[in-house]
Write an enzyme that holds these catalytic residues in place. Structure first.
Site, mmCIF file in Angstrom:
data_model
loop_
_atom_site.group_PDB
_atom_site.id
_atom_site.type_symbol
_atom_site.label_atom_id
_atom_site.label_comp_id
_atom_site.label_asym_id
_atom_site.label_seq_id
_atom_site.Cartn_x
_atom_site.Cartn_y
_atom_site.Cartn_z
ATOM 1 N N HIS A 1 0.842 -1.193 0.000
ATOM 2 C CA HIS A 1 0.000 0.000 0.000
ATOM 3 C C HIS A 1 0.879 1.245 0.000
ATOM 4 O O HIS A 1 2.054 1.200 0.389
ATOM 5 C CB HIS A 1 -0.906 0.007 1.228
ATOM 6 C CG HIS A 1 -1.995 -1.021 1.180
ATOM 7 N ND1 HIS A 1 -3.107 -0.950 1.987
ATOM 8 C CD2 HIS A 1 -2.144 -2.145 0.427
ATOM 9 C CE1 HIS A 1 -3.900 -1.977 1.737
ATOM 10 N NE2 HIS A 1 -3.334 -2.721 0.792
ATOM 11 N N GLU B 1 1.011 3.929 1.889
ATOM 12 C CA GLU B 1 1.578 4.358 3.174
ATOM 13 C C GLU B 1 2.733 3.460 3.591
ATOM 14 O O GLU B 1 3.772 3.948 4.053
ATOM 15 C CB GLU B 1 0.492 4.371 4.260
ATOM 16 C CG GLU B 1 -0.642 5.335 3.997
ATOM 17 C CD GLU B 1 -1.809 4.741 3.217
ATOM 18 O OE1 GLU B 1 -2.917 5.309 3.299
ATOM 19 O OE2 GLU B 1 -1.634 3.708 2.512
#
Length: 157
Positions: A54, A56
């Site tokens: 992902h 992040e």
């Protein structure tokens, strides 16, 4: 010196650019320290065949490498969408001081990225979760914890 909106615009730009390039979903993130971007991340689940890739997490990994530290206590995260439970956990483990986000998790759900079942699953007793979980060999597993507890030169984190 850049402002918060410029950092968020960079996260949003990454989300669209990398999604259109086929890396993964429309998610981008930047990590800022002392008003400078030190890492950029984007969702690359599809291109890497990694469900943990992902935006992040990608940005956190890159920032930690850039700083040579597993803690980002003096950094801020700008992300195009409210973090999912996995990313939220990574944010807390990295000890980021602040998070700014664009879209909400409800916005993400409206376009097919609904993480609400994971938020709910966390509160379900372990024996009632959708993915069966069973403890196995706890006494043997405990030996590593006991060794950690005795370790004199450990670095707590």
């Amino acid at each position: 010196m850049q402002d918060k909106e410029a950092f968020m615009r960079e996260a949003i730009r990454l989300s669209q650019e990398k999604m259109e390039a086929g890396f993964g979903g429309p998610f981008g993130a930047v990590i800022v320290r002392n008003n400078q971007i030190i890492a950029r991340g984007y969702n690359n689940v599809l291109s890497s065949n990694d469900p943990t890739a992902h935006a992040e997490v990608d940005a956190i990994r890159k920032a930690c490498q850039a700083l040579g530290n597993y803690q980002l206590i003096d950094c801020e995260l700008y992300t195009s969408c409210e973090p999912c439970p996995m990313c939220l956990g990574a944010i807390y483990w990295a000890r980021l001081k602040k998070v700014y986000y664009g879209n909400t998790r409800q916005d993400a759900a409206a376009v097919g990225f609904d993480d609400n079942f994971i938020y709910e699953e966390i509160n379900v007793p372990i024996e009632q979760r959708h993915i069966p979980m069973h403890q196995l060999l706890p006494q043997e597993a405990e030996t590593a914890f006991m060794a950690w507890q005795r370790k004199e030169n450990k670095q707590p984190y």
